[in-house]
Design an enzyme around this catalytic site. Structure first.
Site, PDB file in Angstrom:
ATOM      1  N   ARG A  78       0.842  -1.190   0.000  1.00  0.00           N
ATOM      2  CA  ARG A  78       0.000   0.000   0.000  1.00  0.00           C
ATOM      3  C   ARG A  78       0.878   1.241   0.000  1.00  0.00           C
ATOM      4  NH1 ARG A  78      -1.784   0.912   4.323  1.00  0.00           N
ATOM      5  NH2 ARG A  78      -1.255  -0.885   5.582  1.00  0.00           N
ATOM      6  N   HIS A 235     -10.768  -2.100  11.464  1.00  0.00           N
ATOM      7  CA  HIS A 235      -9.678  -2.952  10.955  1.00  0.00           C
ATOM      8  C   HIS A 235      -9.473  -4.083  11.976  1.00  0.00           C
ATOM      9  CE1 HIS A 235      -5.228  -3.066   9.404  1.00  0.00           C
ATOM     10  NE2 HIS A 235      -5.985  -3.913   8.767  1.00  0.00           N
ATOM     11  N   SER A 257      -1.494  -3.608  10.297  1.00  0.00           N
ATOM     12  CA  SER A 257      -1.198  -4.505   9.172  1.00  0.00           C
ATOM     13  C   SER A 257       0.032  -5.353   9.462  1.00  0.00           C
ATOM     14  CB  SER A 257      -0.940  -3.674   7.918  1.00  0.00           C
ATOM     15  OG  SER A 257      -2.017  -2.797   7.712  1.00  0.00           O
ATOM     16  N   CYS A 259       0.618  -7.701  11.612  1.00  0.00           N
ATOM     17  CA  CYS A 259       0.958  -7.982  13.017  1.00  0.00           C
ATOM     18  C   CYS A 259       0.277  -9.251  13.493  1.00  0.00           C
ATOM     19  CB  CYS A 259       0.553  -6.820  13.919  1.00  0.00           C
ATOM     20  SG  CYS A 259       1.634  -5.402  13.756  1.00  0.00           S
ATOM     21  N   ASN A 263      -3.150 -14.972  11.627  1.00  0.00           N
ATOM     22  CA  ASN A 263      -2.722 -16.079  12.487  1.00  0.00           C
ATOM     23  C   ASN A 263      -3.623 -16.188  13.725  1.00  0.00           C
ATOM     24  OD1 ASN A 263      -0.639 -16.484  10.721  1.00  0.00           O
ATOM     25  ND2 ASN A 263       0.964 -15.653  12.041  1.00  0.00           N
ATOM     26  N   ASN A 374       6.243  -8.656   1.803  1.00  0.00           N
ATOM     27  CA  ASN A 374       4.799  -8.419   1.761  1.00  0.00           C
ATOM     28  C   ASN A 374       4.137  -9.262   0.661  1.00  0.00           C
ATOM     29  OD1 ASN A 374       2.413  -7.127   2.700  1.00  0.00           O
ATOM     30  ND2 ASN A 374       2.502  -5.657   1.011  1.00  0.00           N
TER      31      ASN A 374
HETATM   32  C1  OXD Z   1      -3.240  -4.395   5.300  1.00  0.00           C
HETATM   33  C2  OXD Z   1      -3.843  -5.595   4.688  1.00  0.00           C
HETATM   34  O1  OXD Z   1      -2.328  -3.800   4.716  1.00  0.00           O
HETATM   35  O2  OXD Z   1      -4.780  -6.151   5.290  1.00  0.00           O
HETATM   36  O3  OXD Z   1      -3.694  -4.025   6.392  1.00  0.00           O
HETATM   37  O4  OXD Z   1      -3.434  -5.997   3.588  1.00  0.00           O
HETATM   38 MN    MN Z   2      -5.380  -5.140   7.075  1.00  0.00          MN
END
Ligand code: OXD
Ligand code: MN
Length: 591
Positions: A78, A235, A257, A259, A263, A374
């Site tokens: 992003r 989120h 994101s 973290c 999981n 990523n």
């Molecule tokens: C983020 C994703 O960047 O979920 O938060 O991809």
């Molecule tokens: Mn996300």
């Protein structure tokens, strides 16, 4: 309504037809193809993507139904600096968003879009965010010249005729336009127009920038709609915890994101916690609204997972290993000579040789990573062996606990519980986390990320925090609020807490707190587990001294931490709810 066949429109909705016509006239594609979401269509689109080299078919014996994709190396995450909220005024967008006046941005982006699809196909992708029939669900359209996007939307959303049927003749759909252009960072804009419920994304083909149902509609535009309509777009993952007696408790958790939301949402508890199970409802986004019984109900608007691949293995996420063994698209991982995929942190030893995410030869001696940090999988939620049937419940699930958490090597204990909703809003608002590879730049630095929404809140962050405070009045039985940190390190730099499946021990305490059956003691930060109220049985090497270390509250670290809260508050000061200043004073007094 007639069903769409062979790429023709299946709707008589005049607003949809005239908007698609207007965009087609602007972008001038050779062909307009309406996606219907059928299996036959998916097969045909995949064949087309393979023929044109966008996808590579992986070894069907090793990974049936799986495909490989490489993005442009300049387009792998992003881009927050290219993401704009084009509200009517800059003040509305607030100090944490980039802003441009809507008229100016429309002119610029329609300028780029004009004629940009010559020689290409425009895919019309109708999609539904949320289970069919849900009062919380929303319809969007993405008009895109990327077959990769059309296929990914087919996995990530309920795509095709199901969305047209939900919409009927209504006009309240999200208008999304995506033009790849030449994938040049200087012509990359992810722009949101909240007043028009519209998104335009140009110059990228990376998921988070271009799967417009996800961050753009479900979070940035969604947060604006939620504020107007009295609900919350967050989120957050959503999971159901089943106890040995079969009782189910639903939890939503916000982590920044990369973290570990996926999981955590797919956790397999250790054998010692016999009878406890986790079921996934969502791994990234929650839409939450007060229900008639006074509880807060949540749906996952998505229908698939766009997850970080590196580090996925049978210890970190055994269910994901199974989930991505079939019918998955892999982006920017490494490709082995037998047409399988590889990534750093995969089970087993690295291949002797493979192609890295850029297509260059890679060996274990290479200095660069084989998979981009990523790199991502795109898998439909139906692949998830832990999928909760409630993920398709139109009413959603009642949330008993909200968990906030960041990636912090120091300062933050493993777990504490906020004293009440107002204090919990302060805990979420002041969250900090070390940045990851999910966004370009800054990896490793601690930044304030209120509710993990910093890159996704579509309006002034001060107003967003006010909305959180106001929601309390609408929720008779509010969820309890907690903070966790799986990432605290000792002086040698080793993680203090084992993490992964062992996080179930913390989750069990949280669930037991919600049902008033776990002990806690008061600390300056909130309620914390007594040394014997966290179930640590069978956790080798986890001594009482280690428990103390992972829960420690150090005054000097907290002085620094509160200074950093202050920095965020100064940034938001014109619209910061004064309740948060009081909470800060109370925290100072307690410390
Ligand atoms: C983020 C994703 O960047 O979920 O938060 O991809
Ligand atoms: Mn996300």
């Amino acid at each position: 309504m007639t069903k769409s066949t062979s790429g023709k429109s299946g709707t008589a909705n005049k607003a949809v037809l005239s908007w698609v016509d207007q965009i087609a006239k602007l972008c001038k594609p050779d062909r307009v193809y309406w996606c219907n979401g059928s299996k036959a269509e998916r097969k045909a689109l995949i064949a087309e993507a393979v023929a044109s080299g966008v996808l590579l078919k992986l070894n069907p014996k090793k990974r049936p139904g799986c495909y490989y994709h490489r993005s442009n190396p300049n387009d792998v995450a992003r881009v927050e600096q290219s993401t704009f909220m084009c509200s009517e005024s800059q003040e509305e967008a607030g100090p944490t968003n980039n802003w441009m006046a809507p008229k100016e941005m429309y002119e610029r982006l329609y300028g780029y879009a004009a004629g940009s699809m010559r020689g290409r196909t425009l895919y019309v992708v109708p999609y539904l965010m949320g289970p069919p029939g849900s009062p919380m669900a929303k319809v969007g359209f993405e008009l895109t010249d990327s077959i990769y996007v059309a296929l990914s939307m087919g996995a990530m959303t309920r795509m095709g005729d199901v969305a047209l049927e939900e919409l009927g003749n209504r006009e309240d759909f999200n208008r999304g336009l995506h033009c790849m252009l030449d994938i040049h960072p200087e012509r990359r804009y992810i722009s949101h127009f909240p007043k028009d419920n519209a998104v335009i994304s140009v110059g990228s083909n990376y998921g988070g920038n271009v799967l417009l149902g996800k961050k753009c509609l479900a979070l940035r535009i969604g947060s604006c709609l939620g504020r107007q309509e009295g609900w919350m777009a967050e989120h957050m993952l959503i999971l159901g915890v089943e106890s040995p007696t079969g009782e189910k408790t639903y939890v939503a958790a916000a982590f920044p994101s990369a973290c570990g939301k996926t999981n955590f949402a797919m956790m397999m508890p250790p054998a010692r916690l016999k009878g406890w199970r986790v079921w996934t409802i969502g791994d990234d986004i929650a839409w939450m609204k007060p229900g008639p019984d006074g509880r807060l109900y949540a749906i996952n608007p998505e229908a698939g997972y766009f997850g970080v691949v590196p580090g996925t293995n049978s210890q970190s996420n055994p269910a994901a290993v199974e989930m991505i063994s079939h019918d998955t698209i892999f982006t920017n991982v490494a490709l082995t000579p037998d047409l399988d995929v590889w990534w750093e942190g995969k089970d087993g030893s690295p291949p002797r040789e493979c192609l890295d995410w850029k297509g260059n030869k890679w060996t274990p001696d290479s200095r660069e990573k084989a998979a981009h940090p990523n790199s991502r999988f795109t898998a439909p939620m139906a692949n998830n062996p832990l999928l909760a049937p409630e993920a398709n419940d139109p009413q959603g699930v009642p949330i008993s606990a909200i968990i906030f958490g960041g990636r912090r090597s120091d300062t933050m204990p493993l777990v504490f519980q906020a004293f009440n909703w107002g204090h919990g809003v302060y805990v979420g608002a002041t969250m900090g986390s070390e940045m990851t590879a999910a966004a370009v730049g800054g990896a490793g630095q601690v930044r304030r990320d209120p509710m993990a929404m910093l890159p996704f809140c579509g309006y002034h962050m001060g107003d967003y925090l006010r909305h959180w405070i106001n929601m309390h009045k609408a929720i008779k039985h509010p969820p309890r609020i907690f903070h966790v940190n799986w990432f605290r390190k000792d002086q040698q730099g080793a993680f203090l807490w084992p993490g992964f499946g062992e996080n179930m021990r913390v989750l069990k305490w949280i669930v037991d707190r919600c049902h008033a059956r776990a002990d806690a003691e008061e600390s300056a930060l909130g309620w914390v587990p007594k040394p014997d109220s966290l179930d640590l049985a069978g956790l080798s090497n986890f001594t009482p001294a280690r428990f103390e270390q992972v829960q420690a509250i150090h005054a000097e670290e907290w002085r620094r931490e509160i200074m950093m809260h202050e920095e965020l508050f100064i940034k938001l000061h014109t619209r910061l709810p004064k309740e948060l200043i009081f909470q800060r004073e109370l925290l100072l007094a307690r410390l």
